[in-house]
Write a protein that holds these residues in place. Structure first.
Motif, PDB file in Angstrom:
ATOM      1  N   VAL A 107      -2.818   0.030   5.250  1.00  0.00           N
ATOM      2  CA  VAL A 107      -3.326  -1.238   4.707  1.00  0.00           C
ATOM      3  C   VAL A 107      -4.493  -1.755   5.535  1.00  0.00           C
ATOM      4  CG1 VAL A 107      -2.753  -3.666   4.305  1.00  0.00           C
ATOM      5  CG2 VAL A 107      -1.149  -1.869   3.599  1.00  0.00           C
ATOM      6  N   GLU A 108      -4.346  -1.701   6.849  1.00  0.00           N
ATOM      7  CA  GLU A 108      -5.380  -2.227   7.729  1.00  0.00           C
ATOM      8  C   GLU A 108      -6.565  -1.276   7.886  1.00  0.00           C
ATOM      9  OE1 GLU A 108      -2.663  -5.059  10.646  1.00  0.00           O
ATOM     10  OE2 GLU A 108      -3.156  -3.008  11.305  1.00  0.00           O
ATOM     11  N   GLY A 109      -6.362   0.005   7.571  1.00  0.00           N
ATOM     12  CA  GLY A 109      -7.389   1.000   7.832  1.00  0.00           C
ATOM     13  C   GLY A 109      -8.133   1.504   6.625  1.00  0.00           C
ATOM     14  N   SER A 110      -7.815   1.001   5.430  1.00  0.00           N
ATOM     15  CA  SER A 110      -8.512   1.464   4.221  1.00  0.00           C
ATOM     16  C   SER A 110      -8.779   0.287   3.295  1.00  0.00           C
ATOM     17  CB  SER A 110      -7.666   2.508   3.475  1.00  0.00           C
ATOM     18  OG  SER A 110      -8.292   2.873   2.254  1.00  0.00           O
ATOM     19  N   ASP A 111     -10.024   0.192   2.847  1.00  0.00           N
ATOM     20  CA  ASP A 111     -10.367  -0.846   1.870  1.00  0.00           C
ATOM     21  C   ASP A 111     -10.738  -0.241   0.524  1.00  0.00           C
ATOM     22  OD1 ASP A 111     -12.827   0.296   2.383  1.00  0.00           O
ATOM     23  OD2 ASP A 111     -13.757  -1.522   3.180  1.00  0.00           O
ATOM     24  N   VAL A 112     -10.441   1.047   0.338  1.00  0.00           N
ATOM     25  CA  VAL A 112     -10.857   1.735  -0.881  1.00  0.00           C
ATOM     26  C   VAL A 112      -9.928   1.436  -2.059  1.00  0.00           C
ATOM     27  CG1 VAL A 112      -9.536   3.868  -0.538  1.00  0.00           C
ATOM     28  CG2 VAL A 112     -11.719   3.950  -1.747  1.00  0.00           C
ATOM     29  N   PHE A 113      -8.692   1.044  -1.784  1.00  0.00           N
ATOM     30  CA  PHE A 113      -7.732   0.874  -2.876  1.00  0.00           C
ATOM     31  C   PHE A 113      -7.616  -0.597  -3.271  1.00  0.00           C
ATOM     32  CE2 PHE A 113      -5.192   0.420   0.950  1.00  0.00           C
ATOM     33  CZ  PHE A 113      -4.303  -0.597   0.653  1.00  0.00           C
ATOM     34  N   GLN A 114      -7.234  -0.812  -4.535  1.00  0.00           N
ATOM     35  CA  GLN A 114      -7.095  -2.154  -5.099  1.00  0.00           C
ATOM     36  C   GLN A 114      -5.659  -2.649  -5.091  1.00  0.00           C
ATOM     37  OE1 GLN A 114      -8.505  -0.789  -8.830  1.00  0.00           O
ATOM     38  NE2 GLN A 114     -10.616  -1.499  -8.532  1.00  0.00           N
ATOM     39  N   VAL A 115      -4.707  -1.723  -5.216  1.00  0.00           N
ATOM     40  CA  VAL A 115      -3.292  -2.063  -5.326  1.00  0.00           C
ATOM     41  C   VAL A 115      -2.505  -1.138  -4.404  1.00  0.00           C
ATOM     42  CG1 VAL A 115      -1.282  -2.146  -6.862  1.00  0.00           C
ATOM     43  CG2 VAL A 115      -3.542  -2.798  -7.734  1.00  0.00           C
ATOM     44  N   LEU A 116      -1.532  -1.700  -3.660  1.00  0.00           N
ATOM     45  CA  LEU A 116      -0.661  -0.873  -2.835  1.00  0.00           C
ATOM     46  C   LEU A 116       0.530  -0.429  -3.670  1.00  0.00           C
ATOM     47  CD1 LEU A 116      -0.015   0.291  -0.028  1.00  0.00           C
ATOM     48  CD2 LEU A 116       1.319  -1.794   0.412  1.00  0.00           C
ATOM     49  N   ALA A 117       0.686   0.876  -3.820  1.00  0.00           N
ATOM     50  CA  ALA A 117       1.755   1.437  -4.639  1.00  0.00           C
ATOM     51  C   ALA A 117       3.030   1.651  -3.823  1.00  0.00           C
ATOM     52  CB  ALA A 117       1.311   2.761  -5.242  1.00  0.00           C
ATOM     53  N   HIS A 118       4.162   1.613  -4.521  1.00  0.00           N
ATOM     54  CA  HIS A 118       5.513   1.869  -3.984  1.00  0.00           C
ATOM     55  C   HIS A 118       5.599   1.716  -2.460  1.00  0.00           C
ATOM     56  CE1 HIS A 118       3.868   5.882  -3.201  1.00  0.00           C
ATOM     57  NE2 HIS A 118       3.877   6.194  -4.480  1.00  0.00           N
ATOM     58  N   CYS A 119       5.703   0.468  -2.020  1.00  0.00           N
ATOM     59  CA  CYS A 119       5.605   0.149  -0.592  1.00  0.00           C
ATOM     60  C   CYS A 119       6.761   0.705   0.232  1.00  0.00           C
ATOM     61  CB  CYS A 119       5.509  -1.362  -0.390  1.00  0.00           C
ATOM     62  SG  CYS A 119       7.028  -2.262  -0.804  1.00  0.00           S
ATOM     63  N   ASP A 120       7.851   1.093  -0.395  1.00  0.00           N
ATOM     64  CA  ASP A 120       8.988   1.631   0.357  1.00  0.00           C
ATOM     65  C   ASP A 120       9.419   2.985  -0.229  1.00  0.00           C
ATOM     66  OD1 ASP A 120       9.977   0.571  -1.998  1.00  0.00           O
ATOM     67  OD2 ASP A 120      11.264  -0.915  -1.028  1.00  0.00           O
ATOM     68  N   TYR A 121       8.451   3.851  -0.402  1.00  0.00           N
ATOM     69  CA  TYR A 121       8.648   5.154  -1.039  1.00  0.00           C
ATOM     70  C   TYR A 121       9.872   5.922  -0.526  1.00  0.00           C
ATOM     71  CZ  TYR A 121       7.428  10.029  -2.201  1.00  0.00           C
ATOM     72  OH  TYR A 121       7.448  11.327  -2.634  1.00  0.00           O
ATOM     73  N   PRO A 122      10.148   5.976   0.779  1.00  0.00           N
ATOM     74  CA  PRO A 122      11.283   6.797   1.234  1.00  0.00           C
ATOM     75  C   PRO A 122      12.640   6.351   0.720  1.00  0.00           C
ATOM     76  CG  PRO A 122       9.820   6.287   3.070  1.00  0.00           C
ATOM     77  CD  PRO A 122       9.397   5.428   1.910  1.00  0.00           C
ATOM     78  N   ARG A 123      12.754   5.096   0.263  1.00  0.00           N
ATOM     79  CA  ARG A 123      14.070   4.644  -0.214  1.00  0.00           C
ATOM     80  C   ARG A 123      14.541   5.460  -1.411  1.00  0.00           C
ATOM     81  NH1 ARG A 123      13.762  -1.410  -2.593  1.00  0.00           N
ATOM     82  NH2 ARG A 123      15.995  -1.010  -2.823  1.00  0.00           N
ATOM     83  N   ALA A 160      -1.539  -9.177   2.036  1.00  0.00           N
ATOM     84  CA  ALA A 160      -1.941 -10.483   1.506  1.00  0.00           C
ATOM     85  C   ALA A 160      -3.248 -10.940   2.130  1.00  0.00           C
ATOM     86  CB  ALA A 160      -0.840 -11.517   1.767  1.00  0.00           C
ATOM     87  N   ALA A 161      -3.445 -10.669   3.417  1.00  0.00           N
ATOM     88  CA  ALA A 161      -4.682 -11.065   4.091  1.00  0.00           C
ATOM     89  C   ALA A 161      -5.896 -10.370   3.492  1.00  0.00           C
ATOM     90  CB  ALA A 161      -4.591 -10.764   5.580  1.00  0.00           C
ATOM     91  N   SER A 162      -5.676  -9.201   2.883  1.00  0.00           N
ATOM     92  CA  SER A 162      -6.770  -8.469   2.238  1.00  0.00           C
ATOM     93  C   SER A 162      -6.953  -8.869   0.775  1.00  0.00           C
ATOM     94  CB  SER A 162      -6.522  -6.960   2.327  1.00  0.00           C
ATOM     95  OG  SER A 162      -5.448  -6.558   1.482  1.00  0.00           O
ATOM     96  N   ASP A 163      -6.079  -9.782   0.285  1.00  0.00           N
ATOM     97  CA  ASP A 163      -6.151 -10.315  -1.076  1.00  0.00           C
ATOM     98  C   ASP A 163      -5.977  -9.230  -2.132  1.00  0.00           C
ATOM     99  OD1 ASP A 163      -6.351 -12.592  -2.718  1.00  0.00           O
ATOM    100  OD2 ASP A 163      -8.459 -12.170  -3.167  1.00  0.00           O
ATOM    101  N   ARG A 164      -5.073  -8.293  -1.853  1.00  0.00           N
ATOM    102  CA  ARG A 164      -4.803  -7.217  -2.811  1.00  0.00           C
ATOM    103  C   ARG A 164      -3.372  -7.316  -3.336  1.00  0.00           C
ATOM    104  NH1 ARG A 164      -7.253  -2.138   0.586  1.00  0.00           N
ATOM    105  NH2 ARG A 164      -6.299  -3.327   2.304  1.00  0.00           N
ATOM    106  N   PRO A 165      -3.143  -6.908  -4.596  1.00  0.00           N
ATOM    107  CA  PRO A 165      -1.802  -6.986  -5.181  1.00  0.00           C
ATOM    108  C   PRO A 165      -0.851  -5.942  -4.614  1.00  0.00           C
ATOM    109  CG  PRO A 165      -3.508  -6.950  -6.881  1.00  0.00           C
ATOM    110  CD  PRO A 165      -4.165  -6.555  -5.600  1.00  0.00           C
ATOM    111  N   LEU A 166       0.418  -6.258  -4.683  1.00  0.00           N
ATOM    112  CA  LEU A 166       1.504  -5.338  -4.396  1.00  0.00           C
ATOM    113  C   LEU A 166       2.056  -4.828  -5.713  1.00  0.00           C
ATOM    114  CD1 LEU A 166       3.570  -4.219  -2.229  1.00  0.00           C
ATOM    115  CD2 LEU A 166       4.997  -6.186  -2.846  1.00  0.00           C
ATOM    116  N   GLU A 167       2.373  -3.549  -5.768  1.00  0.00           N
ATOM    117  CA  GLU A 167       2.964  -2.980  -6.970  1.00  0.00           C
ATOM    118  C   GLU A 167       4.482  -3.117  -6.953  1.00  0.00           C
ATOM    119  OE1 GLU A 167       1.991   1.143  -8.819  1.00  0.00           O
ATOM    120  OE2 GLU A 167       3.771   1.453  -7.556  1.00  0.00           O
TER     121      GLU A 167
END
Length: 272
Positions: free
Chosen positions: A158-174, A201-208
């Motif tokens: 999240v902190e190292g990439s600004d290329v994406f608009q939406v963060l997908a499946h934030c807890d994939y290993p579950r 949230a600080a980057s103003d991007r949606p969570l999936e």
């Protein structure tokens, strides 16, 4: 009306099978009443490319079946489906795997075509000097330690990439949490979730909210809201047409209970 499905895969993703079909996914979206669909095909890599940012000393582990996206064929199929289904808004897109590590490689793909939606996702972490799928690490360390290592890497993404608009499946290993360890409890990882959420949230991007994963609780979505999350994107992560829009009725209830509401129009993300 149901929200748009912003995370769908077709025959152009390397991990789909013979039932995958862009046309079939569009037909299913119309059947269930979705206003829009985004075809976010997998973009993953098997080696480091120019301008990538690999972790120090890490090699890319074995990634069987992974192949490059046929951008031209994919975009041609998008246009055919737009002609065939004028009542459905159809968005092009990619799901960029580990974009903070593969910055140069992802940039090259994005330059090769026009993409409306870019998802950022984390499937792999560094283990024993190799970038390997997180689910393959279960059994080599305590499950909770693996999940915490995943969240730590997700924060770096999240902190190292600004290329994406939406963060997908934030807890994939579950998805792969071992039954022998009992039920996966979101509360056991509250601080890890909240730390990632604050950064996103600080980057103003949606969570999936991903309905292919065990469905997130209203409490988890409330944490996202509490940490300043601006919006939620709905994604089925469908790899076959039948799963397009799957569980969206329940997902809407979950997101609404956390305080999010439909956005500016029927195609928008849900917002606070």
């Amino acid at each position: 009306m149901l929200p748009s499905d912003n995370h769908v895969h077709t025959q152009f993703s390397w991990d789909t099978g013979p039932k995958a079909s862009m046309e079939g996914a569009c037909r299913r979206a119309v059947e269930v009443g979705l206003p829009a669909i985004a075809f976010t095909e997998h973009v993953d890599f098997t080696e480091w490319g120019e301008a990538d940012q690999p972790p120090a000393g890490a090699s890319v582990g074995v990634r069987r079946r992974v192949h490059s996206l046929d951008v031209d064929g994919y975009l041609e199929s998008i246009e055919r489906c737009r002609d065939q289904f004028p009542e459905l808004r159809i968005l092009s897109g990619i799901e960029a795997g580990e974009p903070h590590h593969f910055a140069g490689s992802v940039a090259a793909v994005l330059k090769s075509g026009t993409f409306d939606r870019v998802l950022g996702s984390l499937h792999s972490i560094v283990h024993d000097g190799r970038l390997v799928y997180a689910n393959d690490v279960f059994g080599t360390m305590p499950a909770a330690d693996l999940v915490r290592a995943y969240f730590a890497e997700l924060l770096r993404l999240v902190e190292g990439s600004d290329v994406f608009q939406v963060l997908a499946h934030c807890d994939y290993p579950r998805r792969y949490w071992p039954a022998r360890d009992g039920a996966y409890r979101e509360a056991d990882f509250e601080e890890e979730y909240r730390t990632v959420f604050r950064a996103l949230a600080a980057s103003d991007r949606p969570l999936e909210l991903n309905t292919a994963s065990p469905l997130a609780s209203a409490t988890l979505m409330q944490w996202w809201y509490d940490e300043g999350g601006p919006a939620v994107s709905f994604g089925s992560d469908a790899h076959v047409p039948l799963r397009v829009g799957d569980q969206f009725e329940v997902a809407v209830d979950v997101v609404e209970a956390a305080g999010f509401r439909p956005g500016r129009d029927e195609y928008d993300f849900w917002r606070r």
